[in-house]
Scaffold this active site. Structure first.
Site, short mmCIF file in Angstrom:
data_model
loop_
_atom_site.label_atom_id
_atom_site.label_comp_id
_atom_site.label_asym_id
_atom_site.label_seq_id
_atom_site.Cartn_x
_atom_site.Cartn_y
_atom_site.Cartn_z
N GLU A 89 0.79 -1.23 0.00
CA GLU A 89 0.00 0.00 0.00
C GLU A 89 0.83 1.29 0.00
O GLU A 89 0.81 2.05 0.98
CB GLU A 89 -0.95 0.00 1.20
CG GLU A 89 -1.88 -1.20 1.26
CD GLU A 89 -2.95 -1.07 2.34
OE1 GLU A 89 -2.88 -0.13 3.15
OE2 GLU A 89 -3.86 -1.92 2.36
N GLU A 130 -5.27 -8.62 1.04
CA GLU A 130 -5.93 -8.28 2.31
C GLU A 130 -7.39 -8.00 2.05
O GLU A 130 -7.74 -7.31 1.09
CB GLU A 130 -5.35 -7.02 2.97
CG GLU A 130 -3.99 -7.16 3.56
CD GLU A 130 -3.47 -5.86 4.17
OE1 GLU A 130 -4.28 -5.00 4.58
OE2 GLU A 130 -2.24 -5.70 4.21
C1 FCB Z 1 -4.44 -1.97 5.58
C2 FCB Z 1 -3.07 -2.31 6.11
C3 FCB Z 1 -3.06 -3.31 7.22
C4 FCB Z 1 -4.22 -3.11 8.16
C5 FCB Z 1 -5.51 -3.01 7.41
C6 FCB Z 1 -6.73 -2.86 8.27
O1 FCB Z 1 -4.43 -0.70 5.04
O2 FCB Z 1 -2.26 -2.81 5.07
O3 FCB Z 1 -1.82 -3.24 7.85
O4 FCB Z 1 -3.99 -2.03 8.95
O5 FCB Z 1 -5.45 -1.93 6.52
#
Ligand code: FCB
Length: 470
Positions: free
Chosen positions: A178, A373
């Site tokens: 990210e 994620e």
């Molecule tokens: C993302 C991050 C991770 C976590 C989630 C909820 O942006 O990569 O580390 O904090 O959000």
């Protein structure tokens, strides 16, 4: 079989129709779970420093202990295996492996990840390494941080220390997690480490993060002695206009430009988007691009990691009817859709994930995608045994996996889904307040108790992997 009643039968069929080769993972990151911040030669990262700024993190919490994973790693890996999950995405702490961000590797720091990889492989879990999940060595921030070009070269050197040690056993590599968050939350909005509020610096950081990604990718590719998959992870969503008005459409275009296209265009097409460059010029900002940079940034990729939590609708008009903010910049206001939200106040919108994946496949074809994620924080209520019947999180996972399956049916090449997160953990500026884990962590005892969502997720993974017969 653990079931969830929150799925329509069409969604259940979509999930059941995923191929046995689909990857089912869980994700974590170093600073959020490891603790042991002063052990075995680790030096401070920008997060160690930021956590000590009064008011920066809820309740002044830190990652000093977190889930104590550094000392509990073998049990945590056993838990992943027991749940039936096939891939573990973790990040490597740069200041553990290369204290201070320069020079040779710290053998004790590398040894931890070496043991982690062996432990995973020994238990039949595929390791997936993220090289940078936000823990820049403090010394490199003191030397200018990501707005400084040199940091890109430092990152590539560090990446090779890890790659040289682990690539005989690790196939899947993510350079950055990210970069939008590193650049914008860290350098423009001051919400994340290092807590700066300088829009120009943030855009310099964007370019240097991408450059660091490209340099590391080129060097890893050249050094690989066995097949590897190299990629980057972006946090993405859809950006829709609230109405068809010129102002709202321009606001959505700008949000998409700085949220998605400023990363994917250079990575895939070797150029920054012209409209973004023009918008930035209007704000007096120029990306610090040097000849040859874009060739490096667009080095071939094997896959794209997508982190998805929510999507947004934008208006170009603020609540008082103004179209410019106090600095004279055009308004870009996220407007709620009125949907149910998670404990982060993020709207739950799985349809956005389907749309996003179909759009990426159309605009950036030929790039396999993994959801690196996806998950949700809710206000969990454990029973007296510590068990959390988190129907809300289970439904979140189920509907988002179904959304991925729907995107696949529409032609998107999505090969896996990783739940964020294995464990409740240190949620950055929110501290330990927000729980994203599919496994509950009792921070007093460090006990781990799988929640309902973990049982559902593992069962579903097993069933799909075995072609429906488990
Ligand atoms: C993302 C991050 C991770 C976590 C989630 C909820 O942006 O990569 O580390 O904090 O959000």
């Amino acid at each position: 079989m653990t079931t969830t009643s929150h799925l329509t039968s069409a969604q259940s069929d979509l999930i059941a129709g995923l191929p046995p080769s689909f990857r089912w993972g869980v994700a974590t990151s170093a600073y959020q779970i490891e603790g042991a911040v002063r052990s075995d030669g680790r030096t401070a990262s920008i997060w160690d420093t930021f956590c000590r700024v009064p008011g920066a993190v809820v309740n002044g919490e830190t990652g000093d202990v977190a889930c104590d994973h550094y000392h509990r790693m073998p049990q945590d890996v056993a838990l992943i295996q027991d749940l039936g999950i096939d891939t573990y995405r973790f990040s490597v702490a740069w200041p553990r492996v290369q204290p201070g961000g320069r020079g040779p590797a710290n053998p004790a720091g590398l040894a931890f990840y070496d043991r982690l990889v062996d432990e995973l492989l020994g238990r039949g879990v595929d390791p997936w390494v993220t090289l940078y999940h936000w823990d820049l060595p403090q010394e490199l921030e003191d030397a200018g941080g990501w707005p400084a070009r040199d940091t890109a070269y430092r990152f590539a050197d560090y990446a090779m220390l890890v790659f040289d040690r682990l690539s005989d056993r690790v196939r899947s590599w993510t350079t950055l997690n990210e970069p939008w968050c590193s650049a914008m939350l860290g350098y423009a909005y001051g919400a994340h480490a290092p807590g700066r509020r300088d829009f120009t610096a943030a855009l310099q950081a964007v370019h240097h993060l991408l450059l660091g990604h490209g340099l590391a990718t080129q060097r890893m590719r050249a050094a690989a002695t066995r097949p590897v998959e190299l990629g980057i992870t972006l946090n993405l969503g859809t950006a829709a206009a609230e109405t068809d008005s010129e102002l709202d459409r321009a606001a959505a275009r700008r949000a998409d430009g700085l949220g998605l296209r400023i990363y994917l265009d250079p990575l895939r097409h070797g150029r920054y988007p012209a409209d973004v460059v023009t918008d930035l010029a209007a704000r007096g900002v120029e990306l610090p691009v040097r000849p040859g940079d874009l060739e490096i940034i667009s080095a071939p990729l094997d896959l794209l990691g997508v982190n998805y939590y929510t999507s947004h609708v934008f208006s170009g008009v603020d609540e008082d009817g103004r179209t410019e903010d106090a600095d004279g910049n055009p308004v870009e206001r996220a407007v709620p859709r009125g949907l149910p939200t998670t404990a982060m106040d993020w709207e739950i919108f799985p349809e956005g994930l389907t749309d996003l994946l179909v759009r990426i496949s159309r605009d950036y074809p030929g790039l396999p995608i993994v959801i690196t994620e996806s998950g949700a924080a809710f206000d969990d209520r454990p029973d007296e045994t510590g068990f959390v019947r988190d129907d809300d999180r289970t439904a979140y996972l189920a509907t988002h996996i179904a959304a991925v399956a729907a995107a696949r049916q529409a032609g998107a090449d999505v090969r896996g889904y990783f739940a964020w997160s294995l464990l409740d953990n240190f949620e950055w500026a929110y501290g330990y307040d927000k729980r994203f884990g599919i496994v509950r962590v009792d921070y007093d005892t460090q006990a781990r108790v799988p929640k309902q969502s973990a049982l559902w997720y593992g069962d579903t993974a097993r069933r799909v992997r075995s072609g429906g017969s488990a």
